[in-house]
Design an enzyme around this catalytic site. Sequence first.
Site, PDB file in Angstrom:
ATOM      1  N   HIS A  33     -25.234 -25.110  -9.608  1.00 23.98           N
ATOM      2  CA  HIS A  33     -26.568 -24.706 -10.310  1.00 23.98           C
ATOM      3  C   HIS A  33     -26.345 -25.469 -11.840  1.00 23.98           C
ATOM      4  O   HIS A  33     -25.445 -25.259 -12.263  1.00 23.98           O
ATOM      5  CB  HIS A  33     -26.944 -23.367 -10.306  1.00 23.98           C
ATOM      6  CG  HIS A  33     -28.167 -23.052 -11.058  1.00 23.98           C
ATOM      7  ND1 HIS A  33     -29.434 -23.197 -10.370  1.00 23.98           N
ATOM      8  CD2 HIS A  33     -28.298 -22.882 -12.194  1.00 23.98           C
ATOM      9  CE1 HIS A  33     -30.406 -22.956 -11.293  1.00 23.98           C
ATOM     10  NE2 HIS A  33     -29.735 -22.604 -12.459  1.00 23.98           N
ATOM     11  N   SER A  83     -27.454 -37.593  -5.244  1.00 25.86           N
ATOM     12  CA  SER A  83     -26.244 -38.251  -5.740  1.00 25.86           C
ATOM     13  C   SER A  83     -25.095 -37.403  -5.737  1.00 25.86           C
ATOM     14  O   SER A  83     -23.840 -37.817  -5.596  1.00 25.86           O
ATOM     15  CB  SER A  83     -26.378 -38.552  -7.096  1.00 25.86           C
ATOM     16  OG  SER A  83     -26.594 -37.317  -8.035  1.00 25.86           O
TER      17      SER A  83
HETATM   18  C1  GRF Z   1     -28.401 -31.342  -9.314  1.00 24.57           C
HETATM   19  O1  GRF Z   1     -28.868 -31.134 -10.765  1.00 24.57           O
HETATM   20  C2  GRF Z   1     -28.150 -30.046  -8.952  1.00 24.57           C
HETATM   21  O2  GRF Z   1     -27.377 -29.302  -9.622  1.00 24.57           O
HETATM   22  C3  GRF Z   1     -29.512 -29.472  -8.538  1.00 24.57           C
HETATM   23  O3  GRF Z   1     -30.486 -30.392  -8.082  1.00 24.57           O
HETATM   24  C4  GRF Z   1     -29.879 -31.607  -8.679  1.00 24.57           C
HETATM   25  C5  GRF Z   1     -29.447 -32.520  -7.333  1.00 24.57           C
HETATM   26  O4  GRF Z   1     -29.417 -33.785  -7.710  1.00 24.57           O
HETATM   27  N1  GRF Z   1     -29.383 -28.180  -7.845  1.00 24.57           N
HETATM   28  P1  GRF Z   1     -28.981 -34.939  -6.498  1.00 24.57           P
HETATM   29  O5  GRF Z   1     -29.926 -34.646  -5.401  1.00 24.57           O
HETATM   30  O6  GRF Z   1     -27.551 -34.436  -6.209  1.00 24.57           O
HETATM   31  O7  GRF Z   1     -29.013 -36.333  -7.207  1.00 24.57           O
END
Ligand code: GRF
Length: 217
Positions: free
Chosen positions: A103, A13
């Site tokens: 993060h 996302s």
């Molecule tokens: C997010 O919370 C990012 O901070 C973490 O993994 C998640 C990824 O979500 N490192 P997406 O794949 O971008 O939906």
Amino acid sequence: MVRIAVLASGSGSNAQRLIEHFAQHPQARVVLVGCDQPQAGVLQRAWDLGVPSLLFNGAQLKDGTVQRELQGQGIDLVVLAGFLRLIPAGLVRAFPQRIINIHPALLPKYGGKGMFGHHVHEAVVAAKEKESGITIHYVNERYDEGEHLFQAKCSVQADDTPDTLAARILEQEHRIYPQAIQFFAEGKLEVNGRKVIIKGHPRVGPAAIHNPPVTDF
Ligand code: GRF
């Protein structure tokens, strides 16, 4: 044109937000999505948005194949968005201060090996923290230890579950990450040790933006 590659391992996302954010930008574009998981949702998202993807495995990341591909495609900036593998030292050296990660917690707390996705939010809720948030940082060859560029906080409510907290933080990521990367791509970030300045940004004075007013964006 600043050519951005986004690396992701999961749903993607954030990758989608980045692709959409830069689709019309005059100076920067997401031109490649790199992924290490054949089943990851990010591959479909990249396909739907017309961005080429590169699927690779852990060995290809370590042996320099991915690095050569990124260099061969003239990538200027590598943005990690839920990418779960450690970036090898060779790749870090090939893109000095040109690899950025997000993060979903306030580093240095709740970072390091094994601290990703749901594990982070479970640990924050279990510790009854009053606040959490996001950290956008440079990537070095150790998990979550590169210099911080931005942090933004949100509250943790007494009745939060890891899921409700994750949703609040993901919303923050979607809002702030593309804008932070835009500042970087436009050359507006002046990074001097722990001090980060956004040049010419009206809301941010010449002060460190550790926990910055980026929450305004
Ligand atoms: C997010 O919370 C990012 O901070 C973490 O993994 C998640 C990824 O979500 N490192 P997406 O794949 O971008 O939906």
